[in-house]
Design a protein around this motif. Structure first.
Motif, PDB file in Angstrom:
ATOM      1  N   VAL A   1       0.855  -1.190   0.000  1.00 19.07           N
ATOM      2  CA  VAL A   1       0.000   0.000   0.000  1.00 19.07           C
ATOM      3  C   VAL A   1       0.892   1.240   0.000  1.00 19.07           C
ATOM      4  CG1 VAL A   1      -1.815   1.283   1.184  1.00 19.07           C
ATOM      5  CG2 VAL A   1      -1.797  -1.215   1.310  1.00 19.07           C
ATOM      6  N   TYR A   2       0.618   2.166  -0.946  1.00 22.18           N
ATOM      7  CA  TYR A   2       1.326   3.453  -1.003  1.00 22.18           C
ATOM      8  C   TYR A   2       0.254   4.542  -1.000  1.00 22.18           C
ATOM      9  CZ  TYR A   2       4.987   0.357  -2.796  1.00 22.18           C
ATOM     10  OH  TYR A   2       5.878  -0.670  -2.967  1.00 22.18           O
ATOM     11  N   THR A   3       0.370   5.492  -0.054  1.00 24.37           N
ATOM     12  CA  THR A   3      -0.619   6.571   0.012  1.00 24.37           C
ATOM     13  C   THR A   3       0.051   7.908  -0.262  1.00 24.37           C
ATOM     14  OG1 THR A   3      -0.281   6.807   2.398  1.00 24.37           O
ATOM     15  CG2 THR A   3      -2.048   5.330   1.673  1.00 24.37           C
TER      16      THR A   3
ATOM     17  N   GLY B   1      -4.596  10.960   2.183  1.00 25.70           N
ATOM     18  CA  GLY B   1      -5.530  10.127   2.889  1.00 25.70           C
ATOM     19  C   GLY B   1      -4.833   9.150   3.824  1.00 25.70           C
ATOM     20  N   THR B   2      -5.639   8.296   4.433  1.00 31.34           N
ATOM     21  CA  THR B   2      -5.152   7.335   5.428  1.00 31.34           C
ATOM     22  C   THR B   2      -5.449   5.928   4.943  1.00 31.34           C
ATOM     23  OG1 THR B   2      -5.615   8.922   7.192  1.00 31.34           O
ATOM     24  CG2 THR B   2      -5.276   6.617   7.832  1.00 31.34           C
ATOM     25  N   ALA B   3      -4.386   5.059   4.947  1.00 27.50           N
ATOM     26  CA  ALA B   3      -4.568   3.675   4.516  1.00 27.50           C
ATOM     27  C   ALA B   3      -5.467   2.932   5.495  1.00 27.50           C
ATOM     28  CB  ALA B   3      -3.224   2.988   4.401  1.00 27.50           C
ATOM     29  N   LEU B   4      -6.434   2.216   4.969  1.00 35.08           N
ATOM     30  CA  LEU B   4      -7.370   1.434   5.786  1.00 35.08           C
ATOM     31  C   LEU B   4      -7.072  -0.057   5.745  1.00 35.08           C
ATOM     32  CD1 LEU B   4     -10.693   3.246   4.792  1.00 35.08           C
ATOM     33  CD2 LEU B   4      -9.274   3.654   6.811  1.00 35.08           C
TER      34      LEU B   4
ATOM     35  N   VAL C   1      -1.662   4.027  -4.304  1.00 36.55           N
ATOM     36  CA  VAL C   1      -1.598   2.787  -5.067  1.00 36.55           C
ATOM     37  C   VAL C   1      -1.726   1.635  -4.093  1.00 36.55           C
ATOM     38  CG1 VAL C   1      -0.193   1.325  -6.562  1.00 36.55           C
ATOM     39  CG2 VAL C   1      -0.157   3.820  -6.850  1.00 36.55           C
ATOM     40  N   VAL C   2      -2.674   0.748  -4.353  1.00 38.67           N
ATOM     41  CA  VAL C   2      -2.875  -0.424  -3.504  1.00 38.67           C
ATOM     42  C   VAL C   2      -2.662  -1.664  -4.370  1.00 38.67           C
ATOM     43  CG1 VAL C   2      -4.437  -1.644  -1.964  1.00 38.67           C
ATOM     44  CG2 VAL C   2      -4.532   0.860  -2.092  1.00 38.67           C
ATOM     45  N   MET C   3      -1.508  -2.311  -4.194  1.00 37.62           N
ATOM     46  CA  MET C   3      -1.192  -3.516  -4.958  1.00 37.62           C
ATOM     47  C   MET C   3      -1.757  -4.737  -4.251  1.00 37.62           C
ATOM     48  SD  MET C   3       0.366  -2.187  -7.503  1.00 37.62           S
ATOM     49  CE  MET C   3       0.966  -3.652  -8.337  1.00 37.62           C
TER      50      MET C   3
END
Length: 377
Positions: free
Chosen positions: A206-208, A211-214, A246-248
């Motif tokens: 996960v790359y932000t 915002g905030t990663a959930l 980006v969410v891989m």
């Protein structure tokens, strides 16, 4: 030679008949009583004779002869009777051809079908109802239609029409509709929303940016689950942003195919039959109809204007065994290409699993492909 002499020339034409009937004497007397001019009677036996009659009396002769149990044949004609017979047949043929083409010309003066071409927002049914209100339908005389007035009337009656063309083509009425291009509806951009998953997967990275990663690596997510929140900051100070990142994730694509080990070949035997039709005003008129006794056949239709020829070619099917390894290898390649067509170009293929199961004369091949891709939307 005047007209009366010309008609008498054919009026006196004669036929020579050979007759066989038990009541020969009675028949000859009956013919004479009915004013049939008999000439040069030559008796061959007690029940047969050769006689000559005028061509004009031949129809009356047949009506009388049919009442007796016997037979006859025409064994001689003079040139005048032959000419009469030929002219009568040719005149009938010419009259038939003339009537046929006159019928075609007459039918072509009417509208027998209406072909309506529209775009997205106007249905052919709406246009057909407008035409009915104007008295335009199948069977309408084409000369009663003012095409330019009809075009203007359709544009007046339907507000979504920007351009219309009404033109005859044979027995068809062709109507082409162009719609007005309406401005797109304005949609308010609501930035208060999370970045969500566009497909199922297992999170790998996960790359932000905003915002905030959930989610974190190893989490299993479903399509529509939130990935990055539009809220950024901590409990003491937070603010709204447009979430970016980006969410891989590991994603899986699966498909299957069943391939046979045997194949049917179709070969023509060389035998065929044909049916012939004439299309008039959308109606198919049969000219020649053959009985199709073929169990298996290929059908080919040939069109020559209003004339249609249907040909049926007899075929036989032979079943041949295929090489199993070659069939399976080819099927795996086709299945892989089919799955790849559904995978994003930005995805990376990580792994591939193939399961094969024998089912009689077939093999079921199941393929699962593991990819890594950005599932944020």
């Amino acid at each position: 030679m005047n007209k009366g002499q010309y008609l008498n020339l054919f009026y006196d034409a004669r036929l020579t008949l050979k007759i066989e009937v038990i009541e020969l004497e009675e028949l000859i007397n009956t013919l004479i009583k009915n004013d049939i001019d008999i000439d040069s009677i030559n008796r061959l036996s007690i029940s047969s004779a050769i006689l000559s009659i005028q061509y004009k009396d031949f129809q009356k002769f047949k009506e009388i002869f049919n009442k007796y149990d016997g037979s006859y044949e025409i064994i001689g004609k003079d040139k005048r009777s032959t000419t009469i017979y030929t002219l009568r047949n040719r005149i009938s043929l010419v009259i038939g051809i003339v009537i046929f083409f006159l019928s075609l010309m007459l039918l072509n003066e009417f509208v027998w079908s209406i072909d309506i071409k529209t775009e997205k927002n106007i249905s052919p049914f709406e246009i057909r109802n407008l035409l009915y209100k104007e008295g335009i339908k199948e069977g309408t005389f084409k000369r009663k239609i003012n095409y330019e007035d009809l075009e203007e009337k359709l544009k007046e009656d339907h507000p979504k029409i920007s351009w219309v063309s009404v033109r005859p083509y044979g027995s068809k009425l062709l109507i082409d509709i162009r719609e007005k291009q309406l401005p797109p509806s304005l949609i308010k951009d609501d930035t208060k929303k999370d970045l969500i998953a566009k497909k199922d997967g297992i999170i790998s990275r996960v790359y932000t940016a905003n915002g905030t990663a959930l989610v974190k690596a190893g989490d299993v997510v479903k399509c529509g689950d939130p990935l990055i929140s539009y809220i950024e900051g901590d409990e003491t100070h937070s603010y709204e942003v447009v979430p970016k990142g980006v969410v891989m994730a590991k994603t899986f694509y699966e498909d299957k195919i069943v391939v046979p080990y045997k194949e049917k070949n179709r070969d023509r035997t060389g035998k065929y039959i044909s049916n012939k039709y004439i299309i008039i005003a959308g109606n198919k008129i049969c000219v020649k109809k053959a009985e199709n006794k073929f169990e298996k056949y290929d059908k080919i239709e040939e069109n020559y204007g209003p004339f249609v020829i249907e040909k049926y070619y007899e075929v036989i099917e032979n079943e041949i065994d295929l090489d199993k390894e070659s069939v399976i290898k080819k099927a795996e390649g086709e299945l892989l290409e089919k799955i790849k067509s559904n995978i994003s170009v930005n995805s990376s293929i990580m792994d591939k699993k193939i399961d094969k199961e024998e089912k009689g004369d077939c093999c079921e091949i199941r393929m699962i492909i593991q990819c890594e891709e950005d599932i944020s939307s």
